[in-house]
Design an enzyme around this catalytic site. Structure first.
Site, PDB file in Angstrom:
ATOM      1  N   LEU A  25       0.808  -1.216   0.000  1.00  6.83           N
ATOM      2  CA  LEU A  25       0.000   0.000   0.000  1.00  6.83           C
ATOM      3  C   LEU A  25       0.841   1.266   0.000  1.00  6.83           C
ATOM      4  O   LEU A  25       0.322   2.359  -0.111  1.00  6.83           O
ATOM      5  CB  LEU A  25      -0.899   0.008   1.245  1.00  6.83           C
ATOM      6  N   ARG A  26       2.160   1.090   0.120  1.00  3.65           N
ATOM      7  CA  ARG A  26       2.995   2.276   0.242  1.00  3.65           C
ATOM      8  C   ARG A  26       2.901   3.173  -0.976  1.00  3.65           C
ATOM      9  O   ARG A  26       2.919   4.386  -0.876  1.00  3.65           O
ATOM     10  CB  ARG A  26       4.446   1.880   0.474  1.00  3.65           C
ATOM     11  N   GLY A  27       2.764   2.537  -2.142  1.00  9.84           N
ATOM     12  CA  GLY A  27       2.661   3.295  -3.375  1.00  9.84           C
ATOM     13  C   GLY A  27       1.463   4.218  -3.362  1.00  9.84           C
ATOM     14  O   GLY A  27       1.571   5.417  -3.620  1.00  9.84           O
ATOM     15  N   GLU A  28       0.298   3.638  -3.031  1.00 10.24           N
ATOM     16  CA  GLU A  28      -0.932   4.433  -3.010  1.00 10.24           C
ATOM     17  C   GLU A  28      -0.843   5.578  -2.018  1.00 10.24           C
ATOM     18  O   GLU A  28      -1.227   6.703  -2.293  1.00 10.24           O
ATOM     19  CB  GLU A  28      -2.106   3.536  -2.597  1.00 10.24           C
TER      20      GLU A  28
ATOM     21  N   THR B  42       1.796   7.038  -0.736  1.00  8.76           N
ATOM     22  CA  THR B  42       2.724   8.086  -1.162  1.00  8.76           C
ATOM     23  C   THR B  42       2.110   8.919  -2.274  1.00  8.76           C
ATOM     24  O   THR B  42       2.250  10.141  -2.303  1.00  8.76           O
ATOM     25  CB  THR B  42       4.043   7.462  -1.659  1.00  8.76           C
TER      26      THR B  42
END
Lengths: 591, 346
Positions: free
Chosen positions: B283-286, B288
């Protein structure tokens, strides 16, 4: 001093470069001096020493210098004597106001080069080591001495920052008459330099020329501007004139050309890198230069630069680079092969010794030494028998650090001759890309050598970069005779070369073993075979690990016996496909 | 030349083009929690120049006088273990200082990064006093690693660890210190010198790819300004101070607005479908992506995040999170663009 030989012209350029560099060492960044040890290099060094002001320091950095000497650190004996930290200034600080000479710059590790370039860029030296925090302004010029062996070259990040790229490797003693500049000229020029003006059109001419020659970095035109200023100062003028620009373009831009400037009739869009980041759509299609502004100055500067492109470079502006077969193989012997398996020790770091990690006793004691007094006091309350002993705590433990324990380079040596070449080459290309993807996680490298016609070429120097690999692989040619011995020799040279840097090479040959071109480049099966056997035996004597992949439709005796002479692992893969090849390489490396 | 002190940094506002890199750094300045910025590109593109220029660009911050950890007044009562250096006095004095941009020198040793016993006092008086390291100095600022791909692995790991947790823990000679170390990690490097370990890549919040401008006028402008700067660094910096102040005001106003920028359900949905289309893990992509879009909206003085903001930051937030496919000729930036077109066309 007339223009009798081309060598004399090169030498005159080198003398001018020495003077301009001596006028502004820090501003021009420095000199990349490609030359074998010999009279030309000795004379150039003497000339530079003579031209520099008397109070300018000249410091030599030995190859493989440690951080404590380069950057500075704790002077342990003095510290213990004085009872307070004493800083040992490093070479980077000592060179302030003068010149730093890098011996054997072609062997400079990227991290060492990065320390030097960071100092060049920031104009200060920052020490954060061994309990010391110190910073001091320092500015200097660099002379990077490149002994010019084979394909070795100083790290590109360093070369990019050095204005002058000189090549004295082909000069003979007859070519080096007395230099045309003197100590006093440089001193006078230094006085004028700060006031020298640079007209707008001069910068424009330098930028246009750099772009037309395919120089992507913006440092070269900037360095050329500084050199032009120094050239004007040398003439005692306070404004840059056209002659200064032409001299600067010839000295700074010409040796960096990656393409020949096209003739003015064709509107030449500078073909730079293809892989542009998509977020700069306007940068994709550079327009032709604005015609209105296109004065004759640009043309003259470009012409001067183009005329000065060294002959050797002109030849190399062909898509691939050539590795000389006669290239020497320095640094091959005397190396402890066993220890190379684990890499070269490069200092120590804090850590606990355990299986496979060795305690570095000297560094541990060094780390413990400054704290003895403190610990003495802490332990004073403890029993008397404990006193006067050296107190070493777990925090002091230092373990030996090895250079990238698993650093390896896989060198593919591909038979690109004859009709099957295209097929085999495609396989090898695929395998290199797969292997690269597979090993870049582990920071391994790959290289690619192809042999065909009458010689072998290094198509892809050792790299970890997918970007470079893809670019070089795209233009892999095929066809012609089979100079197998040349292929083996070039591969051996490269492998030894890598080994001397502490990288373990693995050679992977893809060929059917049917040599038909001899070592001298002449056709003839018998001689070709004898030559390739000799080359194979030499490879075996060097104890290089190799894998021989027989690509003949049916496994041949010739290939098998050649593999045996190489002491290589033999593998018959009539239809080598990329996946299987990759698996074979991986297995043999694990073995 | 050698007698004068360290020259000033090249001004941020005078940097030609490189909009993406500037945007990423501004976003990190507005929202330091974004998770660091990675700048990769060729030689001579002004990577380090731009990053080092941050120091003079950012608005000053309040700091407790004499606090060796550079704490803000409101951080005094957070409960750290600061050895003997605690400044927990009743009425701490406060001054303003420049936001620290700490350059991690190559060849740095671990003790100087995390901090260690003060060597001088240990030698002179046998005292055990903790001397904070670079992590303490970078607190509430930026920690910059040039040539991040050349730094020792064990130090990179250590930095990422502290950057993620926001605290630094040191145990030495029976001394135990735990102090705050919240900073934006900025790394730069040249892909030709070797790529970064993939496991490091996605620990950076944003990533930027830089190249030299190809347009001749832009190139001339770069060289012209740089040349003027080299001739007279102080004068050049003074000349650009007005523009720099303008950017600074923009950052201040964006910081104030950040909390009030609205993110609609739609925007979350778009961000999610973009990440699904690209197959990024976790979920880090979303997260960020949305944070960066919010910071961008704040920088533009907008009240809510729109698709436009998402589109502009998507390459920054996502390109380094894609699975590597070495046989795909297209760069990761292109793949992000393609996914954006698909998702936003729907």
């Amino acid at each position: 001093m007339d223009t009798a030989s081309p060598g004399a012209a090169v030498w005159r350029q080198a003398c001018v470069a020495a003077a301009l560099f001596a006028i502004d060492p820090a501003g021009t960044g420095g000199v990349l001096l490609r030359a074998a040890p010999g009279p030309a290099r000795t004379r150039w060094r003497a000339l530079l020493a003579e031209l520099l002001p008397d109070d300018a320091p000249l410091r030599r950095v030995p190859a493989g210098v440690g951080d404590d000497r380069l950057i500075g650190g704790l002077d342990l004996p003095a510290t213990l004597r004085a009872g307070k930290p004493v800083v040992d200034r490093g070479l980077l600080a000592e060179a302030n106001g003068g010149v730093l000479v890098l011996a054997m710059a072609e062997r400079l590790s990227p991290s060492l080069a990065a320390r030097i370039t960071a100092t060049l860029d920031s104009g200060e030296i920052v020490v954060e080591r061994e309990g010391i925090a110190a910073r001091a302004p320092t500015s200097f010029g660099v002379v990077a001495e490149d002994e010019g062996i084979a394909e070795e070259a100083p790290p590109p990040g360093l070369s990019d920052r050095l204005a002058f790229h000189l090549d004295l490797s082909h000069l003979s003693i007859r070519d080096i008459p007395d230099p045309p500049v003197a100590h006093q000229d440089v001193l006078d020029a230094r006085a004028v330099l700060p006031a020298v003006e640079m007209p707008e059109r001069a910068l424009r001419a330098l930028c246009t020329t750099a772009l037309a020659m395919g120089i992507a970095s913006l440092r070269p035109p900037l360095l050329a501007a500084r050199v032009a200023r120094a050239a004007a100062a040398l003439e005692g003028r306070d404004c840059v004139e056209d002659n200064d620009l032409m001299a600067a373009a010839a000295l700074v831009l010409a040796p960096r050309a990656t393409q020949l400037p096209s003739s003015p009739e064709e509107d030449a869009p500078p073909p730079m890198e293809e892989e542009r980041p998509p977020d700069q759509p306007d940068a994709g299609e550079p327009n032709e230069e604005p015609d209105a502004e296109q004065g004759p100055l640009e043309d003259r500067v470009l012409e001067a630069a183009a005329a000065a492109i060294p002959k050797a470079l002109l030849e190399r502006l062909a898509p691939s680079r050539r590795l000389s077969r006669q290239a020497s193989t320095t640094g091959k012997s005397g190396l402890a092969k066993r220890s190379l398996r684990r890499g070269r020790p490069i200092g120590s770091r804090p850590g606990r010794p355990h299986a496979g990690v060795r305690l570095n006793v000297i560094d541990t004691l060094r780390a413990a030494a400054p704290w003895q007094r403190l610990r003495e006091q802490t332990a004073a309350a403890a029993e008397e028998s404990q006193r006067r002993r050296l107190r070493v705590l777990a925090d002091d433990f230092r373990v030996t650090r090895f250079k990238q324990q698993s650093e390896t380079v896989t060198i593919f040596v591909v038979d690109a001759s004859g009709s099957a070449a295209f097929h085999r080459l495609a396989e090898a290309k695929g395998a290199v890309e797969l292997l690269l993807a597979d090993c870049y996680v582990r920071r391994d490298q790959v290289a690619l050598i192809a042999f065909r016609g009458s010689e072998a070429e290094l198509l892809l120097p050792p790299t970890r970069s997918l970007l470079r690999a893809k670019r070089s692989l795209a233009g892999l040619p095929g066809g012609g005779g089979t100079p197998l011995s040349a292929g083996i020799e070039v591969a051996t040279t490269l492998a030894l070369n890598q080994q001397s840097r502490g990288v373990s090479p693995l050679l992977v040959f893809l060929t059917d073993g049917q040599a038909n071109i001899g070592r001298d480049g002449q056709p003839g099966r018998a001689q070709a075979r004898a030559d390739s056997e000799a080359a194979a035996e030499r490879l075996a004597r060097e104890e290089l690990s190799a894998l021989f992949v027989d690509t003949a439709p049916r496994p041949s005796e010739a290939a098998r016996s050649l593999a045996a002479r190489m002491d290589a692992l033999y593998l018959a893969l009539p239809r080598a496909d990329a996946q299987r090849l990759n698996a074979a390489v991986r297995n043999s490396r694990a073995a | 030349m050698s007698s004068r002190g360290v020259r000033p940094n090249y001004p941020f506002s005078a940097i030609v083009e490189q909009e993406e890199m500037k945007l990423a750094l501004l976003i990190a300045a507005v929202d330091p929690g974004i998770g660091g910025v990675l700048v990769f590109g060729e030689r001579g593109t002004g990577k380090s120049t731009t990053i080092r220029a941050l120091a003079a660009l950012l608005p000053d911050q309040k700091v407790v006088v004499g606090c060796p950890y550079g704490r803000a007044p409101e951080e005094l009562h957070e409960g750290w273990d600061l050895g003997e250096l605690d400044e927990g006095g009743a009425k701490p004095k406060v001054v303003k200082r420049r936001v620290p941009v700490v350059d991690l020198p190559l060849g740095v040793t671990e003790d100087r990064v995390v901090g260690a016993l003060d060597l001088e006092r240990a030698l002179a008086s046998g005292e055990k006093v903790f001397e904070p390291g670079l992590l303490a100095r970078a607190h509430r600022g930026f920690l910059y690693i040039d040539e991040v791909n050349l730094l020792e692995d064990h130090i990179v790991d250590l930095l990422l660890d502290v950057a993620a947790s926001g605290e630094n823990l040191v145990e030495r000679e029976g001394l135990s210190v735990r102090h705050p170390a919240r900073f934006v990690l900025v790394g730069s490097g040249n892909p030709e010198e070797g790529e970064l370990r993939p496991q490091l890549l996605d620990r950076f919040g944003l990533s930027v790819e830089v190249a030299t401008p190809q347009d001749i006028e832009a190139r001339i402008e770069v060289v012209r300004r740089r040349d003027a700067f080299e001739q007279d660094p102080e004068g050049f910096a003074a000349e650009w101070e007005k523009d720099t102040a303008k950017v600074r005001r923009r950052i201040v106003s964006a910081c104030n607005k950040l909390g009030t920028v609205a993110v609609s359900e739609d925007v979350y949905r778009r961000a999610a479908s973009l990440c699904i289309a690209l197959g990024t893990d976790g979920l880090r992509g979303e997260l960020t992506l949305v944070r960066a879009a919010r910071a961008l909206a704040a920088l533009e003085g907008k009240k809510e995040v729109t698709d436009q903001h998402l589109r502009r930051v998507a390459p920054l937030a996502l390109r380094h999170r894609l699975r590597r496919d070495p046989l795909d000729e297209a760069g990761s930036g292109v793949r992000v663009e393609r996914a954006i077109e698909e998702v936003f066309a729907a």
